[in-house]
Design a protein around this motif. Structure first.
Motif, PDB file in Angstrom:
ATOM      1  N   TYR A   1      41.916  42.607  44.775  1.00  0.00           N
ATOM      2  CA  TYR A   1      41.537  43.758  43.943  1.00  0.00           C
ATOM      3  C   TYR A   1      42.404  44.964  44.310  1.00  0.00           C
ATOM      4  O   TYR A   1      42.635  45.252  45.487  1.00  0.00           O
TER       5      TYR A   1
ATOM      6  N   LYS B   1      47.663  44.975  31.600  1.00  0.00           N
ATOM      7  CA  LYS B   1      47.147  43.633  31.826  1.00  0.00           C
ATOM      8  C   LYS B   1      46.663  43.440  33.254  1.00  0.00           C
ATOM      9  O   LYS B   1      45.691  42.704  33.505  1.00  0.00           O
ATOM     10  N   ALA B   2      47.323  44.080  34.204  1.00  0.00           N
ATOM     11  CA  ALA B   2      46.895  43.967  35.600  1.00  0.00           C
ATOM     12  C   ALA B   2      45.473  44.491  35.789  1.00  0.00           C
ATOM     13  O   ALA B   2      44.697  43.963  36.601  1.00  0.00           O
TER      14      ALA B   2
ATOM     15  N   ARG C   1      42.932  41.844  34.892  1.00  0.00           N
ATOM     16  CA  ARG C   1      42.681  40.921  36.005  1.00  0.00           C
ATOM     17  C   ARG C   1      41.708  41.552  37.004  1.00  0.00           C
ATOM     18  O   ARG C   1      40.779  40.899  37.481  1.00  0.00           O
TER      19      ARG C   1
ATOM     20  N   TYR D   1      38.182  41.306  35.758  1.00  0.00           N
ATOM     21  CA  TYR D   1      37.605  39.985  35.976  1.00  0.00           C
ATOM     22  C   TYR D   1      37.143  39.815  37.420  1.00  0.00           C
ATOM     23  O   TYR D   1      36.059  39.285  37.692  1.00  0.00           O
TER      24      TYR D   1
ATOM     25  N   SER E   1      38.786  32.021  33.699  1.00  0.00           N
ATOM     26  CA  SER E   1      39.644  31.780  34.858  1.00  0.00           C
ATOM     27  C   SER E   1      39.088  30.614  35.653  1.00  0.00           C
ATOM     28  O   SER E   1      37.874  30.446  35.753  1.00  0.00           O
TER      29      SER E   1
ATOM     30  N   ASP F   1      39.766  30.383  38.830  1.00  0.00           N
ATOM     31  CA  ASP F   1      39.797  30.831  40.213  1.00  0.00           C
ATOM     32  C   ASP F   1      38.424  30.821  40.872  1.00  0.00           C
ATOM     33  O   ASP F   1      38.262  30.369  41.997  1.00  0.00           O
TER      34      ASP F   1
END
Length: 673
Positions: free
Chosen positions: A90, A163-164, A167, A170, A332, A334
């Motif tokens: 993060y 876009k970062a 992420r 999320y 995702s 992940d």
């Protein structure tokens, strides 16, 4: 390359520095960090279920929260806590966390009710004090202190959102929804702290301001996994690129939206009617009242005023109940092992209460440490839930009463208001159970009363005490109608529903056990003094309690496939036949070849699409007078969990029944609206 908070955490550990900020705005405290991670361990303690924590309000940087959260949760709850490893990447120096005082406690599932306000703004802050001042200027601190929960204030990673940042959104979502989630380091297991420290699931709201609103429109709204966990949004001065679409239904208040953004949200909510309230235009779906877009165009934007309007006129009217199969639609791979990392959360109508009162006049009272039912204590040798020894000496000493104001002030005529005995599931909080079952909303609309005890320790001795709880409630409020007393519960509470009616059926006009955890023995008789009893069993196709279990009267899932077989399990089969016999109706010889799911045809069958999302099927067996005395309801695709439409299913069945207090006869009125 993004800067990570974890280097900072290592620095605190290695150098023994005190983390900036702290658990409260009044006091700072040093916490140790081991394994180069923000983790903390306290000896495990059996904590009693409480509604609210005793924490003071706090304002921290995200980095400070990663350090302080595990220590605070270990101290409050016992056990080993760690900051969620998904936050390792993060972005640093972008986020602040405000926690209200007295958040909902994680001693039960009630902490799902903590309100989360995620605020995205491109305004930069020179200091933590400036960020806190910004929230105060928006009126958000006053709002969250009233609501109880947290504010997550986010700046872009760079000069503007990109876009970062999507992420990062999320990652924050994965961690803050991961209530009770576990992770393992070496051979030691830890609970991830964020869910209890500043997370929540049911009341998640997003506020986007300026470029923050544009970011939400272009990155979050087009992502199904993100937008269908949001219960409502306030978007101020946002734009939207034409290539994007809003991926799911979401209620929204828009101030000065671009033409494209407005059109996209109207399409997503399938708005087909419009109106206005003063200077706010309202676009809505006539059949699905929560699907609405509120719009205001103004030359001068007063941020605090617009946020206040959007919060009280839109956001608190909606909630998202996280009842969805684990991992479904997570975009995702992940962190799909996180709790509640799935979509969509179900959008439902919320009847918010502040200071224990709802806008529509329900009065909520909490009774703690009472000795009213002390005569019904657990005796030595009593077997409890899952065959474990019950807590000797325990009795019901805490409960919640939800009563229409006209009952409380005595203006309702005598014996005119129906009531429910409402029994929560294992680990649930009674108020959270009433909310997420949709009963709190229904009570306001239909004007019935509810009593909801904390009853877990009493599970296997509910035969005596639960009818006594009903008697106490009826004696306390003369307006309650003793001929229209109903009982319902979910999971453990569904099993307790059966205990209540088996203990003394004369108190109840109908029963609705939902996903009932049935642990009764095969030779246990239904003790109802020869009284008929209308009953509706509910379950769902991914509910291990009523569907797919493989053993006897108890629902025991197949460890290789918990949803096998694809029909009601033997615990439900046997109990349905028990109550058919009780009501003088021929029992069922189950045939799952010709009648998949239910195993029988029934005398009546109906299908209903719930909330425009899940198909619900109901089979009824009639008695000799063509009264639907025994019912089975199965909803597609839901796992074992609360769902706000279950309350409506139960009410729509039970409201047709009453009991003659002199003869004990069940009276059926098919014309009740």
């Amino acid at each position: 390359m993004l800067k990570s908070i974890w280097n900072g955490c290592r620095r605190h550990f290695c150098n023994g520095e005190k983390p900036k900020g702290g658990l409260s705005m009044k006091k700072k405290k040093l916490f140790g960090i081991t394994l180069a991670l923000a983790l903390y361990t306290m000896s495990a303690t059996a904590f009693a279920q409480v509604q609210f924590s005793s924490n003071e309000s706090s304002f921290e940087t995200f980095e400070e929260a990663c350090v302080n959260g595990p220590a605070a949760m270990a101290e409050e709850l016992g056990g080993a806590y760690i900051s969620d490893p998904c936050l390792e990447e993060y972005p640093a120096e972008t986020t602040y966390i405000y926690r209200s005082s007295a958040r909902w406690s994680a001693t039960s599932a009630g902490y799902r009710k903590n309100t989360i306000l995620q605020v995205y703004t491109d305004e930069k802050f020179e200091s933590k004090e400036a960020a806190q001042g910004y929230l105060e200027s928006l009126g958000l601190i006053d709002i969250i202190e009233e609501a109880k929960g947290s504010i997550i204030l986010v700046n872009p990673i760079g000069e503007s959102f990109s876009k970062a940042d999507a992420r990062a959104y999320y990652l924050m979502q994965a961690a803050s929804c991961n209530l009770g989630g576990k992770t393992t380091i070496g051979e030691e297991s830890f609970t991830c702290a964020e869910g209890a420290y500043y997370g929540g699931t049911t009341y998640r709201y997003v506020i986007g301001i300026g470029d923050g609103a544009t970011f939400i429109n272009n990155y979050i709204a087009p992502t199904f996994d993100d937008i269908t966990r949001v219960a409502g949004m306030i978007l101020i001065d946002g734009k939207m690129d034409r290539i994007h679409d809003v991926a799911g239904v979401v209620p929204v208040y828009m101030v000065n939206p671009s033409e494209t953004a407005l059109k996209k949200y109207q399409e997503a909510n399938d708005t087909n009617r419009q109106g206005y309230i003063k200077d706010v235009d309202v676009y809505f779906n006539q059949d699905m009242e929560l699907q609405k877009v509120l719009v205001k165009n103004t030359e001068t934007v007063d941020l605090a005023s617009e946020i206040n309007y959007g919060y009280y006129n839109l956001l608190i009217k909606n909630m998202r109940v996280p009842v969805v199969l684990a991992g479904l639609h997570s975009y995702s791979h992940d962190y799909t092992d996180r709790n509640w990392d799935s979509a969509p959360y179900s959008l439902g109508k919320r009847n918010a209460f502040f200071n224990y009162e709802t806008e529509d006049g329900l009065i909520i009272e909490e009774f703690v440490g009472q000795d009213t039912f002390q005569d019904y204590t657990i005796k030595e040798g009593t077997i409890g839930l899952f065959g474990r020894p019950a807590e000797v000496g325990a009795y019901i000493d805490t409960w919640y009463e939800v009563v229409p104001e006209e009952v409380k002030n005595g203006t309702a005529p005598e014996h005119t208001v129906p009531m429910w005995l409402a029994l929560h599931g294992g680990g649930d909080d009674p108020l959270q159970f009433l909310d997420e079952m949709g009963l709190m909303t229904l009570a306001g609309e239909e004007r019935f009363a509810m009593i909801a005890p904390i009853h877990g320790a009493m599970f296997t001795v509910g035969f005596d005490v639960l009818p006594a709880v009903v008697e106490y409630f009826l004696d306390k409020y003369p307006s309650l109608d003793p001929s229209r007393v109903y009982v319902t519960g979910y999971s453990m509470g569904g099993g307790a529903t059966l205990h209540a009616i088996n203990g003394n059926a004369k108190y109840f006009a109908a029963a609705c056990p939902n996903a009932a955890a049935i642990f009764n023995t095969e030779d246990e008789v239904v003790n109802t003094d020869d009284l008929d009893l209308p009953i509706l069993f509910t379950t769902a196709t991914y509910d291990f309690c009523g569907y797919g279990g493989i053993s006897g009267h108890a629902a025991v899932p197949n460890p290789e496939d918990p949803y096998d077989p694809e029909h009601i399990n033997t615990s439900y089969q046997n109990r349905i036949n028990d109550y058919l016999t009780l009501n003088g109706i021929d029992t069922v010889e189950y045939d799952f070849v010709n009648y998949p799911m239910s195993g029988f045809r029934g005398d009546e069958y109906t299908e209903t699409l719930l909330n425009n999302e899940y198909m619900s099927r109901t089979w009824y067996k009639y008695n000799e007078n063509d009264v639907p005395m025994v019912g089975l309801n199965i909803t597609d695709y839901l796992p074992h969990g609360l769902y706000q439409e279950f309350g409506r299913i139960c009410w729509d069945y039970a409201k047709h029944f009453s009991r003659d207090l002199e003869t004990g006869e069940v009276i059926y009125n098919p014309y009740v609206k």
